[in-house]
Design an enzyme around this catalytic site. Structure first.
Site, PDB file in Angstrom:
ATOM      1  N   ASP A   1      -7.991  12.848  -6.576  1.00  0.00           N
ATOM      2  CA  ASP A   1      -8.560  11.648  -5.961  1.00  0.00           C
ATOM      3  C   ASP A   1     -10.091  11.665  -6.014  1.00  0.00           C
ATOM      4  O   ASP A   1     -10.720  12.699  -5.800  1.00  0.00           O
ATOM      5  CB  ASP A   1      -8.085  11.567  -4.503  1.00  0.00           C
ATOM      6  CG  ASP A   1      -8.449  10.259  -3.839  1.00  0.00           C
ATOM      7  OD1 ASP A   1      -8.078   9.206  -4.374  1.00  0.00           O
ATOM      8  OD2 ASP A   1      -9.104  10.298  -2.781  1.00  0.00           O
TER       9      ASP A   1
ATOM     10  N   GLU B   1      -8.790  10.739 -11.079  1.00  0.00           N
ATOM     11  CA  GLU B   1      -8.960   9.317 -10.770  1.00  0.00           C
ATOM     12  C   GLU B   1     -10.407   8.950 -11.040  1.00  0.00           C
ATOM     13  O   GLU B   1     -11.327   9.494 -10.432  1.00  0.00           O
ATOM     14  CB  GLU B   1      -8.631   9.020  -9.310  1.00  0.00           C
ATOM     15  CG  GLU B   1      -8.779   7.538  -8.997  1.00  0.00           C
ATOM     16  CD  GLU B   1      -9.124   7.232  -7.540  1.00  0.00           C
ATOM     17  OE1 GLU B   1      -9.026   6.057  -7.153  1.00  0.00           O
ATOM     18  OE2 GLU B   1      -9.523   8.159  -6.808  1.00  0.00           O
TER      19      GLU B   1
ATOM     20  N   ASP C   1      -3.990   0.990  -5.077  1.00  0.00           N
ATOM     21  CA  ASP C   1      -5.384   0.583  -4.856  1.00  0.00           C
ATOM     22  C   ASP C   1      -5.689  -0.827  -5.351  1.00  0.00           C
ATOM     23  O   ASP C   1      -6.825  -1.288  -5.216  1.00  0.00           O
ATOM     24  CB  ASP C   1      -6.332   1.559  -5.565  1.00  0.00           C
ATOM     25  CG  ASP C   1      -6.470   2.871  -4.817  1.00  0.00           C
ATOM     26  OD1 ASP C   1      -6.399   2.861  -3.573  1.00  0.00           O
ATOM     27  OD2 ASP C   1      -6.638   3.917  -5.476  1.00  0.00           O
TER      28      ASP C   1
END
Length: 578
Positions: free
Chosen positions: A327, A356, A423
């Site tokens: 992340d 990410e 997201d």
């Protein structure tokens, strides 16, 4: 010929080993400038007066983006060090020689004016990727909202729109209980967003990295899920949140209590005391975004780095997970990620590490940090092409080829291609509710090389706006599911698994026709030819020359035309069995 657009560096991006003794060399030129490019090579340490080692290798355009042609040549070498330069002929017949960042009118003979490639060094730097992951299909699960083993009313479970705090009591046991559904869908990999102890629904503010959140279950539940997946030939990837913690993580809690006297001050980026943590005010410490409940970790501090590397290694050892999705990974330094890769690969050699990052990520993808990324350029291009219809097929192809032309060639089969996620708004929402557009996007996602990532529920027609509404409860009641959409996803995945030419075949032709709204691709593998057609506009598109081929999507003979937002995978009848 525009010299300023000609680019080559003798580094891991432009000159690298694909295997021992086999190398790829790449040159960039302004699109359309070149007529012919030749790579000249010779052995650095064998003077020509003793042995003529000079060779010529024609270079071909591997792909083109909006502005650049990417020329490539592959060659076998067995030297200590290779010297090389390029002979470039433009469309008017003018020739220039390019070596060691200089341009020359005459053929280069001085090895000091050539580029340099030490063979052993490049072979030792070779990008080694987990073979099991290439071109596999991923299924993303948001555990809080996917499935539960507890009593939750339909009214609560199917709430819409969805807020960010509603607890639907999703659990690992719920996932296990629905594993047959996942297996029948045909996916290869389960990716779970964070499952560790946290006081939020999303779990991205973790308070205990060594504990499964009790709402989800425990370590034994995770082990059972991983074992179930492995027994079915599937894999499990967890979300690694190492950029920041929750405010009740032991180190930050100590800082809150002791302030300047805390021994954990160097674990974070504290700017001043007393800590400013109130909603609506800028925190007095670095955070993820400006979210005060997610303080940013200082991974330059050796103690902090040690702790989180041990966390990541622990879950690989304890539960045999197959990878980490990392992340906010681009906000963590390269030094940490280089060490992270070394130590994770030492625990499990073929573990998959995926960062990410919402933009091009070439500096993280040189073989010593991540294995792949969430491919946001694919997502953005798909939304612009299909959902919003703001770009044409040529722009879509150009965007994909920029990524392809700037990364190691093997990465094409590892990029996480997605059309939505936890997201983003659901693709169906972005497409104005058009089921036809979603099916087209799914076809492009699932029939092109890469690792397509399906966000849970897309396959049954789930809707939802931007975060948090995109995180609704999974549609389990058949009356709420789009059964036709589900069968369409299953069919696409079966086609992908049955015909490796779609992902591993040589691209023999491609055409982006903006006027007709057509993306046309041909691939060939072992003498079998496949044609992919994607029609990204309303109306009909005619292909009389392909009439009578077998359309694997419809299962019928191709009529020679496509309707609104329709895709086709064509193969000659004699090749149907692959």
């Amino acid at each position: 010929m525009e010299y300023a657009a000609i680019r080559h560096y003798a580094d891991k991006r432009y000159c690298y080993a694909t295997e021992k003794g086999h190398f790829l060399i790449r040159l960039e030129m302004k699109k359309g400038d070149g007529a012919r490019v030749t790579l000249h090579t010779q052995n650095k340490y064998l003077p020509l007066r003793y042995m003529d080692t000079r060779q010529e290798h024609p270079m071909e355009i591997a792909c083109s983006d909006h502005y650049i042609d990417y020329y490539e040549a592959e060659l076998d070498i067995d030297v200590v060090c290779l010297r090389y330069f390029f002979e470039i002929e433009d469309q008017r017949g003018s020739v220039v020689y390019y070596g060691n960042h200089g341009f020359y009118d005459n053929c280069i003979s001085d090895i000091g004016r050539m580029f340099d490639c030490p063979q052993t060094l490049r072979e030792e730097e070779r990008f080694e990727l987990p073979a099991w992951a290439e071109n596999k299909v991923i299924y993303q699960i948001f555990p809080s909202r996917y499935a539960t083993d507890k009593m939750v009313s339909a009214e609560d479970w199917y709430r819409a729109p969805m807020d960010g705090k509603t607890d639907l009591k999703g659990s690992l046991r719920g996932i296990i209980n629905h594993f047959d559904y996942i297996r029948e869908l045909g996916v290869d990999i389960l990716y779970l967003t964070p499952i560790f102890s946290s006081d939020s629904v999303h779990k991205y503010n973790i308070n205990d990295y060594y504990k499964i959140d009790p709402a989800f279950g425990d370590k034994e539940d995770l082990k059972e899920l991983v074992q179930l997946a492995h027994a079915s030939g599937m894999y499990v990837i967890l979300d690694g949140v190492f950029n920041h913690t929750g405010i009740d993580f032991f180190a930050f809690r100590d800082i809150r209590e002791k302030e300047e006297r805390s021994v954990y001050l160097d674990w974070y980026y504290i700017e001043s005391f007393p800590l400013v943590m109130e909603w609506g005010k800028r925190p007095s410490y670095k955070t993820f975004s400006y979210a005060g409940y997610m303080p940013k970790l200082n991974l330059n501090n050796p103690e902090t780095a040690d702790y989180f590397i041990n966390v990541a290694a622990y879950w690989i050892r304890e539960c045999d997970i197959d990878g980490w999705r990392l992340d906010v990974a681009d906000e963590i330094g390269h030094t940490f990620w280089k060490r992270f890769r070394r130590e994770m690969k030492a625990v499990k050699k073929d573990v998959l590490l995926v960062g990410e990052i919402w933009h091009y990520a070439g500096d993280f993808l040189e073989g010593d940090e991540w294995d792949s990324v969430m491919n946001y350029p694919f997502y953005d291009s798909m939304v612009d092409l299909v959902a919003r219809e703001e770009n044409g097929p040529s722009a879509f192809l150009g965007n994909l080829n920029f990524v392809k032309g700037n990364l190691n060639k093997f990465l094409e089969g590892y990029l996480w291609n997605f059309i939505d996620s936890h997201d983003t708004a659901r693709f169906l929402h972005s497409a104005g509710g058009s089921r036809a557009k979603q099916k087209l996007a799914a076809a492009m996602q699932l029939l092109l090389p890469g690792m397509p990532m399906i966000y849970y529920g897309d396959e049954v027609g789930m809707e939802g706006g931007p975060d948090p509404d995109c995180r609704r409860g999974m549609l389990w009641a058949e009356s709420r599911q789009d059964g036709e959409c589900l069968e369409y996803y299953r069919r696409l995945i079966r086609i992908r698994h049955t015909y490796p030419a779609l992902t591993k075949g040589r691209l023999t032709a491609q055409n982006a026709d903006d006027d007709r709204g057509i993306l046309y691709l041909e691939r060939e593998l072992n003498g079998r030819r496949m044609v992919l057609l994607f029609h990204v506009r309303k109306g009909k598109a005619e292909f009389p020359e392909l009439e009578g081929w077998k359309n694997l999507i419809s299962g019928e003979e191709f009529s020679g035309s496509l309707d609104d937002y329709e895709a086709a995978v064509l193969i000659r009848e004699e090749d149907v069995r692959g």
